[in-house]
Write a protein that holds these residues in place. Sequence first.
Motif: not given
Lengths: 265, 372
Positions: A43, A100, A191, A219
């Motif tokens: 991410f 996130q 997650d 999210y």
Amino acid sequence: MTRLLAATVVACGLLVANAHAAPPPTITAGTLTVGVSMPSDGFQVGVVDGSRVIFAAGLEIDLANELAGRLELTSTTLLQSAFGDLLAPGAKPWDAALAQVAITKARGRNVDFSTWYMRVDQGVLLSQYIERTPRSRAGLRALRLCAQKGSSGARAIRRRVKPSRKPLLIDDVPDLMLDLQLGRCDAVVDDLPSLATAMAHAPRRYGALAGVIRTRERYGVVLPQGSELKRPINGAIRTMRTDGTIARLERKWLEFSTAKVRVLK
Amino acid sequence: MAASTAADRLRRLEMRLSARAMTVVCAALVVLVAPAAAQADVTVYFLKGEQVSTVSRPGTTAADAARQLLAGPTEAELAQGYRTYIRKRTALRSITVAGDLATIDLSLPFVKGRNANNLRARLTQVVYTLVGPQGVKRVQLRVDGGTVLGVFPSVDTAVPVTPSSLETPDTRPPDETEPPERVERKPAKPSAVLDAQRRLIKLHYLVKGDADGKLGPATQAAVIAFQKWEGLQRDGVIGPQTRARLAIAKRPTPITRGPGRRAEVLIDRQVALAIRNNRVTRVIHVSTGKPSTPTTIGSFRVYAQFERWWSVPFSEWLLWASPFNAGIAFHQFPDVPVFAASHGCVRITAAQALWMYRFLEVGDAVRVIARS
């Protein structure tokens, strides 16, 4: 008369066009300043000097750039921040934040959220030292479960698993994953995309992905309360969901398929 | 007055002489010491195959070592199989040593790229090279003056990194008896498979006892080795073309001649030949170094054997390893594609790796041949 009407139509057209082209108000004109909280495998990872981000890569970094482009802003500036600070009440040094962050009512008391850009469940990744893979949430209860402090994983452990042993709550994700590798945690609840990406990068350091706890979290982009960007950002995200942009970013950055992951009931 | 003048002259002469003597002694010392200083070396870590491998370069400080590392292997070293995973445009911005901690600041190309193995390897090279000179034991990495977060999978670079933190296996060694690989292809008819197995045994792609009528991992690897040797499509399927060629094929012969037990690695065909007295004992399906990290051509000898060998730069266990050129080894690997894909080593499937490990012994000749 006809000429006057035509001139009025042209003038109105120009006004509408200008209004459409005008970028939304941001802290720095023409720039989308985005709060991030590195690192999170897949991410956002990178190089920081205090709050200054020198280099960043990942799904949410690409998403930030996509958002800026769709809001007709010419550049993106990233600001590194502690995760808790992103959600704390008060003025923000950024226009929007990506980390996130699952949309919850409690968090919504301090900040605003955009519409969701990803839907996620909580994954359960086992240590390599756990021989038998639990097939239900009941099977997780006797294990030493770990999660990041204040995370959705910690909440899922508390509310959905109700373990018999006190869970270990750890401040940051690198330490959490290291504890899992070294066997100090029997399993980590976090997650699913993050766990699956970590596993894809180093498959032999972890045990099995036991399954998911269905939490159906979403999210969202974090926004300062009352942000005027909420509406244009919502529009941009909805377009990105439907035109396949977000699916493309998931394929690019998250190296896993959740199709065969067991649901822990 | 005259006496004192004479005494003064004498004293001045003595002083001049002693000064000259000192100069001569110093010059002699410089002459003696200078070559020693010039000969002082730092150890620089590159990679050969799956392991780090060292070269000596002139220098004494951590900064010298860092500069030599970033310069990369010489042409001669490249020909010997040394590789660096540090990107060419990586520059040294600064390096400081305080106590046992070296803080190195590199330019942005150091963190570019998404291949987890390459990133881990380049970090290992930096940490290993800097530890040693000036009593350095820990290395703090900076990039463009900043802290690196999450770029190197499983290594926390926000804090100083030590060699031992990289060396300590963070995964337990795999079992010696690996579960059989899953075969996802549609199996051939048992009778056809059995016939093929009998031919493959006769041609020395399989060994006696392998004829079980099942298209298992050993048979599939043998079929691929056969297809590679014969120049057929490498799909592991016993199709009409493969069956037809099996009927007329001959036992492979070694490319070179040499005494006793030895091995040949044929880069173009992607097979290894286990040879005894100039007769091929078994043909093995292998995957050698990919174009960016090719397996070094030449003649070598197996210098060690490890049931389990921990690869520090790539952070993984190598099973049934027989190294023959520093970190370049025959070893088992879960993924053995039909093309060259390794970091320079010779990958073998689980079904054949133990056989090769037992066939070879320390001292056996290994010849890596580009064209067969």
